[in-house]
Design a protein around this motif. Structure first.
Motif, PDB file in Angstrom:
ATOM      1  N   LYS A 160      42.286  44.732  51.574  1.00  0.00           N
ATOM      2  CA  LYS A 160      41.010  45.106  50.945  1.00  0.00           C
ATOM      3  C   LYS A 160      41.264  46.008  49.737  1.00  0.00           C
ATOM      4  O   LYS A 160      40.709  45.800  48.664  1.00  0.00           O
ATOM      5  N   LYS A 161      42.142  46.983  49.888  1.00  0.00           N
ATOM      6  CA  LYS A 161      42.479  47.901  48.795  1.00  0.00           C
ATOM      7  C   LYS A 161      43.155  47.150  47.652  1.00  0.00           C
ATOM      8  O   LYS A 161      42.843  47.377  46.473  1.00  0.00           O
ATOM      9  N   LEU A 162      44.064  46.247  47.976  1.00  0.00           N
ATOM     10  CA  LEU A 162      44.729  45.448  46.944  1.00  0.00           C
ATOM     11  C   LEU A 162      43.704  44.644  46.156  1.00  0.00           C
ATOM     12  O   LEU A 162      43.735  44.620  44.921  1.00  0.00           O
ATOM     13  N   GLY A 163      42.788  44.007  46.856  1.00  0.00           N
ATOM     14  CA  GLY A 163      41.745  43.231  46.191  1.00  0.00           C
ATOM     15  C   GLY A 163      40.879  44.081  45.283  1.00  0.00           C
ATOM     16  O   GLY A 163      40.567  43.692  44.153  1.00  0.00           O
ATOM     17  N   GLU A 164      40.503  45.256  45.775  1.00  0.00           N
ATOM     18  CA  GLU A 164      39.684  46.170  44.967  1.00  0.00           C
ATOM     19  C   GLU A 164      40.438  46.615  43.716  1.00  0.00           C
ATOM     20  O   GLU A 164      39.866  46.698  42.628  1.00  0.00           O
ATOM     21  N   ASP A 165      41.728  46.882  43.879  1.00  0.00           N
ATOM     22  CA  ASP A 165      42.544  47.306  42.736  1.00  0.00           C
ATOM     23  C   ASP A 165      42.685  46.183  41.705  1.00  0.00           C
ATOM     24  O   ASP A 165      42.663  46.433  40.499  1.00  0.00           O
ATOM     25  N   LEU A 166      42.828  44.947  42.194  1.00  0.00           N
ATOM     26  CA  LEU A 166      42.903  43.807  41.275  1.00  0.00           C
ATOM     27  C   LEU A 166      41.596  43.653  40.506  1.00  0.00           C
ATOM     28  O   LEU A 166      41.595  43.391  39.303  1.00  0.00           O
ATOM     29  N   ARG A 167      40.483  43.811  41.204  1.00  0.00           N
ATOM     30  CA  ARG A 167      39.174  43.715  40.555  1.00  0.00           C
ATOM     31  C   ARG A 167      39.030  44.792  39.479  1.00  0.00           C
ATOM     32  O   ARG A 167      38.602  44.517  38.354  1.00  0.00           O
ATOM     33  N   THR A 168      39.414  46.010  39.819  1.00  0.00           N
ATOM     34  CA  THR A 168      39.344  47.111  38.859  1.00  0.00           C
ATOM     35  C   THR A 168      40.212  46.814  37.636  1.00  0.00           C
ATOM     36  O   THR A 168      39.782  47.013  36.496  1.00  0.00           O
ATOM     37  N   LEU A 226      38.491  44.163  35.494  1.00  0.00           N
ATOM     38  CA  LEU A 226      37.332  44.705  34.771  1.00  0.00           C
ATOM     39  C   LEU A 226      37.762  45.637  33.638  1.00  0.00           C
ATOM     40  O   LEU A 226      37.155  45.631  32.566  1.00  0.00           O
ATOM     41  N   ARG A 227      38.801  46.423  33.862  1.00  0.00           N
ATOM     42  CA  ARG A 227      39.302  47.303  32.808  1.00  0.00           C
ATOM     43  C   ARG A 227      39.773  46.522  31.595  1.00  0.00           C
ATOM     44  O   ARG A 227      39.727  47.002  30.469  1.00  0.00           O
ATOM     45  N   ARG A 228      40.233  45.316  31.841  1.00  0.00           N
ATOM     46  CA  ARG A 228      40.710  44.459  30.759  1.00  0.00           C
ATOM     47  C   ARG A 228      39.594  43.586  30.189  1.00  0.00           C
ATOM     48  O   ARG A 228      39.830  42.757  29.330  1.00  0.00           O
TER      49      ARG A 228
END
Length: 109
Positions: free
Chosen positions: A18-26, A29-31
């Motif tokens: 879940k944390k990995l997925g959230e980090d990928l999403r972030t 979005l940052r890009r």
């Protein structure tokens, strides 16, 4: 082989995904990259990217690695199971290492 059910995973593993997925999403979005753009670049469906960002354990390692590379984060993938940072493995190896050398007898030819 039957796919692993999400509920069959230990809670800490589910939390990590879940944390990995959230980090990928972030990172995406940052890009300022949309799900559709990332999916097109990765050659997968937008649903696959969403599954990855939701921590779905059924998304393949190839898709994960390619996504990390597309986001400029592949160097982190290379560090995941780095043998030089495996504290437990290194300790076990040291524990099993011979304490003394064996005498080797050379035979004349």
């Amino acid at each position: 082989m039957k796919p692993l059910a999400k509920n069959a995973l230990p809670p800490k593993v589910r939390k990590s995904l879940k944390k990995l997925g959230e980090d990928l999403r972030t990172a995406r979005l940052r890009r300022n990259i949309t799900v559709a753009q990332l999916a097109e670049r990765a050659g997968v469906s937008p649903g696959t990217i969403l599954r990855l960002e939701n921590g779905d354990p059924g998304v393949g390692m190839g898709t994960l690695t390619l996504t990390l590379w597309l986001l400029g984060l592949n160097d982190r993938m290379m560090q995941l199971a780095d043998e030089t940072k495996d504290g437990i493995g290194l300790a076990l190896e040291a524990e099993q290492r011979r304490k003394r050398a064996r005498k080797i007898v050379f035979k004349a030819q």
